[in-house]
Structure formats: structure tokens, C-alpha cells
Design an enzyme around this catalytic site. Sequence first.
Site, PDB file in Angstrom:
ATOM      1  N   GLU A 122       3.028  -2.670   3.688  1.00 36.45           N
ATOM      2  CA  GLU A 122       2.607  -1.411   3.080  1.00 36.45           C
ATOM      3  C   GLU A 122       1.889  -1.735   1.773  1.00 36.45           C
ATOM      4  O   GLU A 122       1.804  -2.889   1.367  1.00 36.45           O
ATOM      5  CB  GLU A 122       3.834  -0.536   2.819  1.00 36.45           C
ATOM      6  N   CYS A 131      16.224  -2.220  -0.776  1.00 31.15           N
ATOM      7  CA  CYS A 131      16.050  -3.337   0.163  1.00 31.15           C
ATOM      8  C   CYS A 131      15.640  -4.625  -0.553  1.00 31.15           C
ATOM      9  O   CYS A 131      15.890  -5.715  -0.056  1.00 31.15           O
ATOM     10  CB  CYS A 131      15.062  -2.975   1.248  1.00 31.15           C
TER      11      CYS A 131
HETATM   12  O1  TXE Z   1      19.616   3.587   8.134  1.00 27.90           O
HETATM   13  P1  TXE Z   1      18.761   4.034   9.385  1.00 27.90           P
HETATM   14  P2  TXE Z   1      21.133   3.903   7.799  1.00 27.90           P
HETATM   15  C1  TXE Z   1      19.915  -0.648   5.870  1.00 27.90           C
HETATM   16  C2  TXE Z   1      21.198  -0.864   5.109  1.00 27.90           C
HETATM   17  C3  TXE Z   1      22.080   0.185   5.642  1.00 27.90           C
HETATM   18  C4  TXE Z   1      21.671   0.178   7.096  1.00 27.90           C
HETATM   19  C5  TXE Z   1      21.961   1.448   7.831  1.00 27.90           C
HETATM   20  O2  TXE Z   1      21.731  -2.133   5.418  1.00 27.90           O
HETATM   21  O3  TXE Z   1      23.443  -0.115   5.494  1.00 27.90           O
HETATM   22  O4  TXE Z   1      20.275   0.010   7.047  1.00 27.90           O
HETATM   23  O5  TXE Z   1      21.522   2.560   7.080  1.00 27.90           O
HETATM   24  C6  TXE Z   1      16.212   7.409  10.942  1.00 27.90           C
HETATM   25  N1  TXE Z   1      14.803   6.664  15.798  1.00 27.90           N
HETATM   26  N2  TXE Z   1      18.927   0.161   5.157  1.00 27.90           N
HETATM   27  O6  TXE Z   1      21.980   4.037   9.017  1.00 27.90           O
HETATM   28  O7  TXE Z   1      19.631   4.559  10.464  1.00 27.90           O
HETATM   29  C7  TXE Z   1      17.238   8.017  10.012  1.00 27.90           C
HETATM   30  O8  TXE Z   1      17.467   9.362  10.337  1.00 27.90           O
HETATM   31  C8  TXE Z   1      14.100   7.091  14.753  1.00 27.90           C
HETATM   32  C9  TXE Z   1      17.843  -0.567   4.558  1.00 27.90           C
HETATM   33  O9  TXE Z   1      21.152   5.041   6.877  1.00 27.90           O
HETATM   34  O10 TXE Z   1      17.853   2.929   9.672  1.00 27.90           O
HETATM   35  C10 TXE Z   1      16.576   7.805   8.668  1.00 27.90           C
HETATM   36  O11 TXE Z   1      15.579   8.810   8.471  1.00 27.90           O
HETATM   37  N3  TXE Z   1      14.607   7.236  13.530  1.00 27.90           N
HETATM   38  C11 TXE Z   1      16.746   0.309   4.156  1.00 27.90           C
HETATM   39  C12 TXE Z   1      15.903   6.458   8.836  1.00 27.90           C
HETATM   40  O12 TXE Z   1      15.777   6.259  10.235  1.00 27.90           O
HETATM   41  C13 TXE Z   1      15.894   6.939  13.348  1.00 27.90           C
HETATM   42  C14 TXE Z   1      17.042   1.658   3.679  1.00 27.90           C
HETATM   43  C15 TXE Z   1      16.679   5.275   8.257  1.00 27.90           C
HETATM   44  O13 TXE Z   1      17.986   5.292   8.771  1.00 27.90           O
HETATM   45  C16 TXE Z   1      16.699   6.475  14.411  1.00 27.90           C
HETATM   46  C17 TXE Z   1      18.147   2.275   4.390  1.00 27.90           C
HETATM   47  C18 TXE Z   1      16.094   6.349  15.683  1.00 27.90           C
HETATM   48  N4  TXE Z   1      16.768   5.897  16.740  1.00 27.90           N
HETATM   49  C19 TXE Z   1      19.052   1.497   5.053  1.00 27.90           C
HETATM   50  N5  TXE Z   1      17.938   6.239  13.919  1.00 27.90           N
HETATM   51  C20 TXE Z   1      15.556  -0.313   3.501  1.00 27.90           C
HETATM   52  N6  TXE Z   1      14.805  -1.128   4.224  1.00 27.90           N
HETATM   53  O14 TXE Z   1      15.260  -0.006   2.345  1.00 27.90           O
HETATM   54  C21 TXE Z   1      17.923   6.538  12.614  1.00 27.90           C
HETATM   55  N7  TXE Z   1      16.683   6.988  12.256  1.00 27.90           N
END
Ligand code: TXE
Length: 485
Positions: free
Chosen positions: A465, A285
Site C-alpha cells: 500500500e 501490526c
Molecule cells: O481480525 P480479522 P481479528 C491479527 C491479530 C489478531 C488477529 C485476529 O493477530 O489477533 O488478526 O483479529 C473481516 N471475509 N490482526 O479476528 O478477522 C473482519 O470483519 C472477509 C492484525 O479481529 O482478520 C474485519 O473487518 N472479511 C491486523 C477484518 O476482516 C472478513 C489487524 C479484520 O478482521 C472475514 C487486526 C472473511 N472471511 C488483526 N473474516 C493488522 N494486520 O494490522 C473477518 N473479516
Amino acid sequence: MSGLPEIRNYIDGRLQAPAGDQWLDVYEPATGHVYGRVADSNEVDLEQAVAAARQAQPAWRTAGAEARAGWLNALATEVENRIETLAQAESRDTGKPLALARSMDIPRVAANLRFFAAAATQFASEAHPMGDAGVNFTLREPHGVVGCISPWNLPLYLMTWKIAPALAAGNCVIAKPSELAPASASLFAEICIAAGLPPGVLNILHGHGPGIGQAIVEAPAIRALSFTGGTRTGARIATTVAPSFKKLSLELGGKNPSIVFADCDFERTIEGVLRAAFANQGQVCMCGSRILVERSLYARFRDALVARTGALEVGDPLAPQTDQGALISAAHRDKVLGYLDLARQEGGRVLCGGEAVRPDAARCRDGWFVSPALIEDLAPACRSNQEEIFGPVATLLPFDDEDDAVALANDVPYGLAASVWGRDIGRCHRVAARVEAGMVWVNCWMVRDLRTPLGGTKHSGVGREGGFEAMRFFTEPKNVCVSYE
Ligand code: TXE
């Protein structure tokens, strides 16, 4: 039984299959093939985990900071004894170079645990004396049961970044790792068992985000929630918990600028900006995905950066010479390639990379690899310069002066991190002060001191954090006022 390795839940000190016997496929991004399956938990698993955590919490809380620190240090030792196994699991799950997992991700897991072990023993209450009238003291009490939801890009690193302060502060935890990269969390559960961590103190539920993730978010017994992931998911979580006033920490996406002034140390800056753009295939990120360069240096800097980017070795994560491994999923690879198409439509010139790649290694022929890409000639306001791509793609933009650099840097919905490169240190300070970001690095990137606050402004999240910020988040202040009269 499917015959594939199974990643089970960790509830009440035991590894167990999901109550509904539902499983999700787990892929190895480097091969594009399924290698195992992971529990897809439901409400029954959650009820069991919450019950175990509630039962364990009073003893965990009253055990005291020294005892909790002892447990965290014991877990860190077990992690240090298994660096290779954990690194291999993370490299297989995420496609990241094994050398990176071995040298950075897993050592940081142990560091997180040791850091918050120390924080537990150093975290103190404040007192506010009122002269002759009396004294206030402010207790910091654990919430009870808390939820920690973490993503796939730095799996155990980010999971322990949350659970370590939560546990240090005296909470019991329901953790949900990403369903895309669950293996190291499962090994961590084995470590907890080996170390004899009291049952129920930490529970790990695997499964689909909108299913068990959402259920954790909604569970009334879970009083605080720490989430790292996408901004869209963060917004959904914030909306869900608002009526229940749950404590919420959100660490979300970024579109971070690397701001390069003409007086920079050229070699050091090229090296730093390259790493900022493409570390972990750009899936961090904090990655610097918008490279802003002072116009007088622009052409020279661009050409040198293109040469260095083109020389990055995309290949099998297990090969020691690999700089860039695979992307996390086929869907994510397609999203990244879709942004490259969009950038071209928006008038961008792709200077290098941006193609689906088949590495030489035979086992990687169906893997999800994209060569690292640099794009120029895009307007600052276009989607490819505004939206988080979260892959090996960075854009280049020239700027004219300090004001122009700051305006470009701030012209996005995000505000997570920035880096500033230059020898005029006064100017670097001024720019750092004016950039809208939770973290600014000057002449470096991702240099971390775990005591410092980590998080973002604008659409990059809520709260911080790290260090005592995390200890404060995982506790509720209670002021006690004692009258002397
Ligand atoms: O992340 P999700 P995704 C960004 C990055 C990426 C986009 C989508 O742009 O392309 O997010 O990635 C859980 N209630 N980042 O779809 O969905 C999920 O199971 C509760 C930035 O992989 O946000 C996982 O454990 N939890 C980032 C976690 O949330 C839920 C790092 C993250 O998944 C949920 C990753 C819900 N409704 C992606 N839906 C960073 N900030 O570093 C999903 N999850």
C-alpha cells in the site's frame, strides 16, 4: 428499537438499516459493556451497494482527477472540523487512549485523504517510444467497483488508507469496517453526506466478517480487494478469490524484531523500543514484539526497559495521563492472557505486567485491561516467540553478533517490519539489507512518509500500500501501441 445508538449502513448516499434487520452488539472495551448496535448486513444490502456503486462509477471515473481530488480534500476538511467527535468515537470503540486518537489516528485520516487527493493529480501514464516504428502509452484505468475490508485497531485510519487511493484512482468502493469498531466509519458516512459526495461513490456495509465480509470477497462485481487483518483471514480470502483472479492486496500480521546493538543511543533506544512494543496496547501490526539485544548490553537494557514498562499508566482511556487503554474485546484479552500462560509453560520468565488489571476509575471496573508485559528466557523457536500475540506483550532475546541478530530476526514466518538501533550506521545498513521485512526503521519506529511502500513479505501479506503503489493497485494497466507506419 432497542433504545441503543444504532450504527447503520451507508448505501447510495443514505444511512439505512440492514435489509434483514439483524444487528450486532457494540461494546466499549474500557467498560466491558454494550453501548450500541451495528448493522449486520446481508446479500440484499450488498446487492444494493454494488448496484449503487456501479451506477455511480462512470461519472466518477470521467469526472477527472482534479474533481476527485477536490472531493477528497473536502472530506479531509470535514474530518479536521470533527477531530474531537471522531477521536471520542474511536476511543470508545477500541479502548485506545483518547489522547492518542486525537493526536495520531484522526489527524492521519485527514492526511490520508489529502495525500491521495494530491496523488490523484500527480499519477501519470508512461510512454515507451519505439523510434520510427511507433509509440506505446500505458493507461491506468480504474477497476470499477472495489472492496476495502479493514480491521479494528486503527479503524478510520486504515479504512481511509484504502478508500482514498481507490477513490482517487476513479473506482467506486464498498467498504467494510470491523464490526468491533464501527462508529467512526459511520461518522465518516455522515461526513460524506455533509460534503455532498455523489451517492454510490462510497458505500459502507457493516457486519460480521464471515458473513458480509466473505460475501464482499466473493461478489463477482467487485474486481479488486484490499484487506488488512489477521493472517488466517487473509489466507482464507486468498483461497476464495484465487479462481476468480480478483486483484488482491493483503496487509497481514507481524512478529517484528527491534534489533538493539550495544553502541546505540541508550535513552533514545529505550524510548523507541518501548513505544514500538506497546503503542496502542501492542495492537499495531508494525509493533516490535521481539526485542533482540546485543549480549553485552542485555542486562542493562532489560532492567531499564522493565522499569519504563512498569511505569506505564494503565487506565481509563479518557484520562489524560493514561498510556495504556483497554484491549479490543474480552476474547482478545483472554487470547493475550493465554499467551502469557503459554510463555510461562514454555519456560519464560515474566519480568513485569501480564496481568488482567482493574483501573481505579469506577466505570472501568469491568473493562478489558492487561498490564504491559516483558518476557525473557524463551527459546527463539517457541510459540510465544513465533506467533503474533497482538497485545501488550514483548519478548527479550540476547544475541552475540550481527549474523546472530539477523538469523534471529528472520527466524519467524512473518516479514512485515523491523527496527534497528545503533550508532555504527554501516552495520545498521547491512542489517537492514538482510532482514526479511517490507519495512525497516533505523534509529526510529513508525516514522511514516505516505509515499513509501507499506506491506510485508512471507506470511505478512501480498502487495504494497502507500503512494503510487496504492494507485497502481487500484488501477489496471492498459498498453496501447500505435504504429507510425
Ligand atoms: O481480525 P480479522 P481479528 C491479527 C491479530 C489478531 C488477529 C485476529 O493477530 O489477533 O488478526 O483479529 C473481516 N471475509 N490482526 O479476528 O478477522 C473482519 O470483519 C472477509 C492484525 O479481529 O482478520 C474485519 O473487518 N472479511 C491486523 C477484518 O476482516 C472478513 C489487524 C479484520 O478482521 C472475514 C487486526 C472473511 N472471511 C488483526 N473474516 C493488522 N494486520 O494490522 C473477518 N473479516
